[in-house]
Every structure is written in structure tokens, then in C-alpha cells.
Design an enzyme around this catalytic site. Structure first.
Site, PDB file in Angstrom:
ATOM      1  N   GLY A  21       0.770  -1.309  -0.110  1.00 14.56           N
ATOM      2  CA  GLY A  21       0.005  -0.084   0.088  1.00 14.56           C
ATOM      3  C   GLY A  21       0.915   1.244  -0.083  1.00 14.56           C
ATOM      4  O   GLY A  21       0.422   2.445   0.218  1.00 14.56           O
ATOM      5  N   SER A  22       1.962   1.367  -0.512  1.00 11.11           N
ATOM      6  CA  SER A  22       2.838   2.573  -0.545  1.00 11.11           C
ATOM      7  C   SER A  22       2.299   3.585  -1.445  1.00 11.11           C
ATOM      8  O   SER A  22       2.353   4.930  -1.209  1.00 11.11           O
ATOM      9  CB  SER A  22       4.161   2.187  -0.738  1.00 11.11           C
ATOM     10  OG  SER A  22       4.552   1.975  -2.251  1.00 11.11           O
ATOM     11  N   ASN A  23       1.760   2.927  -2.615  1.00  7.81           N
ATOM     12  CA  ASN A  23       0.931   4.083  -3.516  1.00  7.81           C
ATOM     13  C   ASN A  23      -0.385   4.698  -2.726  1.00  7.81           C
ATOM     14  O   ASN A  23      -0.827   5.683  -2.885  1.00  7.81           O
ATOM     15  CB  ASN A  23       0.658   3.139  -4.711  1.00  7.81           C
ATOM     16  CG  ASN A  23       1.927   3.231  -5.948  1.00  7.81           C
ATOM     17  OD1 ASN A  23       2.170   4.123  -6.456  1.00  7.81           O
ATOM     18  ND2 ASN A  23       2.349   2.013  -5.892  1.00  7.81           N
ATOM     19  N   LYS A  80     -16.841 -15.007  -9.164  1.00 11.23           N
ATOM     20  CA  LYS A  80     -16.224 -13.631  -9.174  1.00 11.23           C
ATOM     21  C   LYS A  80     -17.132 -12.555  -9.421  1.00 11.23           C
ATOM     22  O   LYS A  80     -16.890 -11.453  -8.799  1.00 11.23           O
ATOM     23  CB  LYS A  80     -15.384 -13.616 -10.497  1.00 11.23           C
ATOM     24  CG  LYS A  80     -14.491 -12.597 -10.522  1.00 11.23           C
ATOM     25  CD  LYS A  80     -13.056 -12.660 -11.460  1.00 11.23           C
ATOM     26  CE  LYS A  80     -12.218 -11.161 -11.212  1.00 11.23           C
ATOM     27  NZ  LYS A  80     -11.056 -11.540 -11.789  1.00 11.23           N
ATOM     28  N   MET A 111      -4.013  -7.300  -7.067  1.00 10.19           N
ATOM     29  CA  MET A 111      -3.394  -8.131  -7.817  1.00 10.19           C
ATOM     30  C   MET A 111      -4.459  -9.425  -8.489  1.00 10.19           C
ATOM     31  O   MET A 111      -4.344 -10.705  -8.300  1.00 10.19           O
ATOM     32  CB  MET A 111      -2.225  -9.253  -7.026  1.00 10.19           C
ATOM     33  CG  MET A 111      -1.510  -8.413  -6.309  1.00 10.19           C
ATOM     34  SD  MET A 111      -0.172  -7.778  -7.822  1.00 10.19           S
ATOM     35  CE  MET A 111       0.650  -8.939  -8.087  1.00 10.19           C
ATOM     36  N   ARG A 112      -5.478  -8.801  -9.020  1.00  8.73           N
ATOM     37  CA  ARG A 112      -6.552  -9.531  -9.391  1.00  8.73           C
ATOM     38  C   ARG A 112      -6.989  -8.859 -10.759  1.00  8.73           C
ATOM     39  O   ARG A 112      -7.041  -7.494 -10.884  1.00  8.73           O
ATOM     40  CB  ARG A 112      -7.456  -9.483  -8.319  1.00  8.73           C
ATOM     41  CG  ARG A 112      -8.775 -10.562  -8.484  1.00  8.73           C
ATOM     42  CD  ARG A 112      -9.683 -10.350  -7.040  1.00  8.73           C
ATOM     43  NE  ARG A 112      -8.865 -11.178  -6.178  1.00  8.73           N
ATOM     44  CZ  ARG A 112      -8.718 -12.700  -6.047  1.00  8.73           C
ATOM     45  NH1 ARG A 112      -9.357 -13.183  -6.703  1.00  8.73           N
ATOM     46  NH2 ARG A 112      -7.875 -12.860  -5.207  1.00  8.73           N
ATOM     47  N   LEU A 113      -7.471  -9.740 -11.764  1.00  8.81           N
ATOM     48  CA  LEU A 113      -7.990  -9.250 -12.922  1.00  8.81           C
ATOM     49  C   LEU A 113      -9.529  -8.442 -12.632  1.00  8.81           C
ATOM     50  O   LEU A 113     -10.105  -9.380 -11.703  1.00  8.81           O
ATOM     51  CB  LEU A 113      -8.009  -9.932 -14.093  1.00  8.81           C
ATOM     52  CG  LEU A 113      -6.925 -10.246 -14.621  1.00  8.81           C
ATOM     53  CD1 LEU A 113      -7.057 -11.535 -15.690  1.00  8.81           C
ATOM     54  CD2 LEU A 113      -6.161  -9.216 -15.218  1.00  8.81           C
ATOM     55  N   ILE A 114      -9.914  -7.638 -13.304  1.00 12.26           N
ATOM     56  CA  ILE A 114     -11.182  -7.042 -13.032  1.00 12.26           C
ATOM     57  C   ILE A 114     -12.164  -7.721 -14.279  1.00 12.26           C
ATOM     58  O   ILE A 114     -11.649  -7.604 -15.203  1.00 12.26           O
ATOM     59  CB  ILE A 114     -11.090  -5.281 -13.246  1.00 12.26           C
ATOM     60  CG1 ILE A 114     -10.291  -4.742 -12.268  1.00 12.26           C
ATOM     61  CG2 ILE A 114     -12.459  -4.739 -13.053  1.00 12.26           C
ATOM     62  CD1 ILE A 114     -10.385  -4.976 -10.736  1.00 12.26           C
ATOM     63  N   HIS A 132       1.250   0.410 -13.124  1.00 14.53           N
ATOM     64  CA  HIS A 132       2.125  -0.682 -13.287  1.00 14.53           C
ATOM     65  C   HIS A 132       3.818  -0.504 -13.346  1.00 14.53           C
ATOM     66  O   HIS A 132       4.087   0.621 -13.968  1.00 14.53           O
ATOM     67  CB  HIS A 132       1.657  -1.421 -14.694  1.00 14.53           C
ATOM     68  CG  HIS A 132       2.413  -2.736 -14.910  1.00 14.53           C
ATOM     69  ND1 HIS A 132       2.053  -3.763 -14.216  1.00 14.53           N
ATOM     70  CD2 HIS A 132       3.589  -3.100 -15.885  1.00 14.53           C
ATOM     71  CE1 HIS A 132       2.884  -4.523 -14.755  1.00 14.53           C
ATOM     72  NE2 HIS A 132       4.041  -4.389 -15.730  1.00 14.53           N
TER      73      HIS A 132
HETATM   74  C1  GRF Z   1       3.317  -1.340  -7.380  1.00 18.53           C
HETATM   75  O1  GRF Z   1       4.814  -1.470  -8.095  1.00 18.53           O
HETATM   76  C2  GRF Z   1       2.299  -1.147  -8.560  1.00 18.53           C
HETATM   77  O2  GRF Z   1       3.023  -0.490  -9.775  1.00 18.53           O
HETATM   78  C3  GRF Z   1       2.209  -2.631  -8.663  1.00 18.53           C
HETATM   79  O3  GRF Z   1       2.014  -3.032  -7.503  1.00 18.53           O
HETATM   80  C4  GRF Z   1       3.013  -2.574  -6.600  1.00 18.53           C
HETATM   81  C5  GRF Z   1       2.415  -2.300  -5.336  1.00 18.53           C
HETATM   82  O4  GRF Z   1       3.066  -1.564  -4.448  1.00 18.53           O
HETATM   83  N1  GRF Z   1       1.001  -2.752  -9.475  1.00 18.53           N
HETATM   84  P1  GRF Z   1       2.410  -0.856  -3.119  1.00 18.53           P
HETATM   85  O5  GRF Z   1       1.522  -1.722  -2.636  1.00 18.53           O
HETATM   86  O6  GRF Z   1       1.523   0.485  -3.430  1.00 18.53           O
HETATM   87  O7  GRF Z   1       3.461  -0.326  -2.160  1.00 18.53           O
END
Ligand code: GRF
Length: 187
Positions: free
Chosen positions: A12-14, A65, A90-93, A109
Site C-alpha cells: 500500500g505504498s501507493n 467472481k 493483484m486480481r483481474l477486473i 504498473h
Molecule cells: C506497485 O509496484 C504497482 O505498480 C504494482 O504493485 C505495486 C504495489 O506497491 N501494481 P504498493 O502496494 O503500492 O506499495
């Protein structure tokens, strides 16, 4: 103010970069909900620090799903969420959720798409020996990292995989927040 939900499966850093950007008053948005398909993921701890509600669901406990995505849609509608921001989800929509939020789901990405889609994109690029990789923000479709590209930023590969990963993640945090600022200013 744009109402958003952030979907994440891991660290969740983003999510954190977006939440901090909002707190600084630099992004006119509110994170109404964090959705995770991995109960207990670190993103949950981060969300709690910002007092943001979290929907923790285990997809395999649903009949299908579509049923899982219907439960997500219900929670999003209750909070009038307008945009879905995928950040390490980490899952397709599938069509259920895509049809409920047309052109309102975006993803980040860690490569210059269409190179290195899918998992472990940073190490894929590193092992391939590319000299420049980067980050892509794109609209989500039913494919794996295949939707129309909104923004990209390049990152030079120099040093170790670990150093490259750090640079990519720092670039992600900047590019995602900047792209959201631009998208939400347009609407
Ligand atoms: C990121 O590198 C993003 O591009 C990819 O998964 C990672 C998630 O990182 N889809 P975080 O959980 O936001 O730290």
C-alpha cells in the site's frame, strides 16, 4: 472533490502516497474506501492510520467472481465512489465491475507498458537487461495491464535490482498523484 476507492492487495505504498497528497491539500479527492482481497495486508494498517474505512474480502468465499464484484460494487455505491484506483491490486477486473465503472478504473504498473506486463515486472525488466524502464498509469480493461495508457515516466536502470525497485516506487508515487491531479481537474 472526487470520491475515490483505492484497491490494494499488499503493502500500500501507493495508497499512502495518494492519502498524503490529499492531506497536504494537493489533490482534490477523498478516499472513501480501501478495498483489499487480502485481509490483513499491510495496506489495512496504513488505511487505519488515516482513519479510512477498509473493505476486506476473501474472493474465494464467494460463489463466483461476479458475486464477489457485486459485493464490492454495493460497498462502492453506498459511498458514492466515482473512481477506482488500483494500486497493487493483484486480481483481474471482470465485466461486472468494468460495466459498473466505465472509464473510471485506473491502474499503475511498474514498467513501460506494453513491455513487461504481469507479475514481477521490475525484476523481469532487470533480468532482461534493459537500460531504461519505468512506470505506466493506464485505464483498466479485462486484460492484464492492457488498457489505454494515460501517463508514463522513464527510469534509468543503474545499480542493483534493489536500487532500481526503490527508484521505480518513488517514481510511481509521483506519477500516480500527478496523473490523478490532472484527471480530476478535467472532470
Ligand atoms: C506497485 O509496484 C504497482 O505498480 C504494482 O504493485 C505495486 C504495489 O506497491 N501494481 P504498493 O502496494 O503500492 O506499495
Amino acid at each position: 472533490m472526487t470520491k475515490i476507492a483505492v484497491f490494494a492487495s499488499g503493502s500500500g505504498s501507493n495508497f499512502q502516497a495518494i492519502a498524503e497528497c490529499i492531506e497536504r491539500g494537493e489533490l482534490n479527492a477523498k478516499i472513501e474506501l480501501v478495498v483489499t482481497d487480502k485481509p490483513g495486508a499491510f495496506v489495512v494498517t496504513r488505511a487505519q492510520k488515516f482513519n479510512i474505512p477498509v473493505l476486506e474480502l476473501t474472493p474465494k468465499t464467494f460463489d463466483s467472481k461476479a458475486a464477489y464484484e457485486q459485493a464490492v460494487i454495493k460497498a462502492l455505491r453506498e459511498k458514492d465512489v466515482e473512481w477506482i484506483i488500483l494500486a497493487g491490486y493483484m486480481r483481474l477486473i471482470s465485466d461486472t465491475l468494468l460495466a459498473a465503472f466505465p472509464n473510471r478504473i485506473i491502474n499503475i504498473h511498474p514498467s513501460l507498458l506494453p513491455s513487461f506486463p504481469g507479475k514481477d515486472a521490475i525484476s523481469q525488466a532487470f533480468e532482461h537487461g534493459v537500460k531504461v524502464t519505468g512506470v505506466t498509469v493506464h485505464y483498466v480493461d479485462a486484460g492484464m495491464d492492457t488498457g489505454p495508457i494515460i501517463a508514463q515516466a522513464a527510469v534509468e536502470v543503474a545499480g542493483t535490482l534493489d536500487e532500481t525497485e526503490k527508484l521505480i516506487h518513488a517514481t510511481e508515487h509521483q506519477l500516480y498523484t500527478k496523473t490523478l491531479q490532472q484527471l480530476f481537474a478535467q472532470k
